[in-house]
Design a protein around this motif. Structure first.
Motif, PDB file in Angstrom:
ATOM      1  N   ALA A   1       0.843  -1.200   0.000  1.00 46.36           N
ATOM      2  CA  ALA A   1       0.000   0.000   0.000  1.00 46.36           C
ATOM      3  C   ALA A   1       0.876   1.248   0.000  1.00 46.36           C
ATOM      4  N   ASP A   2       1.377   1.626  -1.168  1.00 50.01           N
ATOM      5  CA  ASP A   2       2.140   2.863  -1.297  1.00 50.01           C
ATOM      6  C   ASP A   2       1.222   4.081  -1.190  1.00 50.01           C
ATOM      7  N   CYS A   3      -0.040   3.910  -1.531  1.00 49.74           N
ATOM      8  CA  CYS A   3      -1.040   4.977  -1.438  1.00 49.74           C
ATOM      9  C   CYS A   3      -1.476   5.111   0.030  1.00 49.74           C
ATOM     10  N   PRO A   4      -1.410   6.311   0.602  1.00 55.52           N
ATOM     11  CA  PRO A   4      -1.793   6.480   2.004  1.00 55.52           C
ATOM     12  C   PRO A   4      -3.235   6.074   2.308  1.00 55.52           C
ATOM     13  N   PHE A   5      -4.159   6.327   1.387  1.00 52.83           N
ATOM     14  CA  PHE A   5      -5.555   5.943   1.651  1.00 52.83           C
ATOM     15  C   PHE A   5      -5.672   4.434   1.746  1.00 52.83           C
TER      16      PHE A   5
ATOM     17  N   TRP B   1      -6.787   2.330   5.005  1.00 51.22           N
ATOM     18  CA  TRP B   1      -7.958   1.470   4.900  1.00 51.22           C
ATOM     19  C   TRP B   1      -7.606   0.060   5.378  1.00 51.22           C
ATOM     20  N   ILE B   2      -6.489  -0.471   4.928  1.00 51.24           N
ATOM     21  CA  ILE B   2      -6.073  -1.807   5.362  1.00 51.24           C
ATOM     22  C   ILE B   2      -5.796  -1.819   6.865  1.00 51.24           C
ATOM     23  N   ASP B   3      -5.175  -0.770   7.385  1.00 51.58           N
ATOM     24  CA  ASP B   3      -4.903  -0.695   8.825  1.00 51.58           C
ATOM     25  C   ASP B   3      -6.190  -0.786   9.645  1.00 51.58           C
ATOM     26  N   SER B   4      -7.285  -0.248   9.122  1.00 52.33           N
ATOM     27  CA  SER B   4      -8.540  -0.246   9.876  1.00 52.33           C
ATOM     28  C   SER B   4      -9.448  -1.426   9.532  1.00 52.33           C
ATOM     29  N   HIS B   5      -9.004  -2.326   8.676  1.00 54.78           N
ATOM     30  CA  HIS B   5      -9.772  -3.515   8.296  1.00 54.78           C
ATOM     31  C   HIS B   5      -8.876  -4.747   8.445  1.00 54.78           C
ATOM     32  N   ALA B   6      -8.855  -5.273   9.652  1.00 59.98           N
ATOM     33  CA  ALA B   6      -7.944  -6.380   9.991  1.00 59.98           C
ATOM     34  C   ALA B   6      -8.081  -7.573   9.060  1.00 59.98           C
ATOM     35  N   GLU B   7      -9.262  -7.808   8.524  1.00 63.92           N
ATOM     36  CA  GLU B   7      -9.482  -8.968   7.666  1.00 63.92           C
ATOM     37  C   GLU B   7      -8.746  -8.877   6.325  1.00 63.92           C
ATOM     38  N   TYR B   8      -8.144  -7.718   6.021  1.00 67.26           N
ATOM     39  CA  TYR B   8      -7.383  -7.549   4.783  1.00 67.26           C
ATOM     40  C   TYR B   8      -5.880  -7.496   5.026  1.00 67.26           C
ATOM     41  N   GLN B   9      -5.445  -7.465   6.260  1.00 66.43           N
ATOM     42  CA  GLN B   9      -4.034  -7.310   6.556  1.00 66.43           C
ATOM     43  C   GLN B   9      -3.182  -8.494   6.109  1.00 66.43           C
ATOM     44  N   ASP B  10      -3.799  -9.663   5.944  1.00 65.79           N
ATOM     45  CA  ASP B  10      -3.034 -10.813   5.458  1.00 65.79           C
ATOM     46  C   ASP B  10      -2.517 -10.608   4.043  1.00 65.79           C
ATOM     47  N   LEU B  11      -3.156  -9.742   3.276  1.00 63.24           N
ATOM     48  CA  LEU B  11      -2.706  -9.469   1.907  1.00 63.24           C
ATOM     49  C   LEU B  11      -1.326  -8.822   1.886  1.00 63.24           C
TER      50      LEU B  11
END
Length: 106
Positions: free
Chosen positions: A83-87, A91-101
């Motif tokens: 995630a080079d894009c800050p948004f 977004w990933i930081d606030s959605h734990a279910e996507y952090q595995d990506l």
């Protein structure tokens, strides 16, 4: 140009993947209103830029765009997301279910 429609929801928004230009595009009411650009570097898919038309902000459209793009990456590829894009990073930081990506394939 090849596009893959990913979703349509109650907001009338739909996300399309345009692999030829390394982009996910958000459409609403027949108009493009947002985009998420990426680059593929080796085994990484690097989200570099996300934007939504300023007149359509504050309606959750950027979240729809990022969520659908990440869902597509998860189901269609084995890429590790960067995630080079800050948004996208926030977004990933606030959605734990996507952090595995962020760590798959490593």
């Amino acid at each position: 140009m090849t596009t893959d429609e990913l979703t349509t929801d109650g907001s009338g928004a739909r996300v399309e993947h345009e692999p030829e230009v390394s982009r996910y595009t958000l459409w609403q009411d027949g108009e493009p209103v947002g985009l998420a650009d990426y680059r593929i570097v080796g085994e990484e898919l690097r989200f570099t830029h996300t934007e939504v038309d300023p007149a359509r902000r504050d309606h959750g459209l950027a979240s729809i765009l990022v969520e659908q793009a990440l869902d597509d990456v998860r189901t269609r590829t084995d890429f590790t997301v960067v995630a080079d894009c800050p948004f996208v990073a926030d977004w990933i930081d606030s959605h734990a279910e996507y952090q595995d990506l962020l760590s798959r394939g490593r």
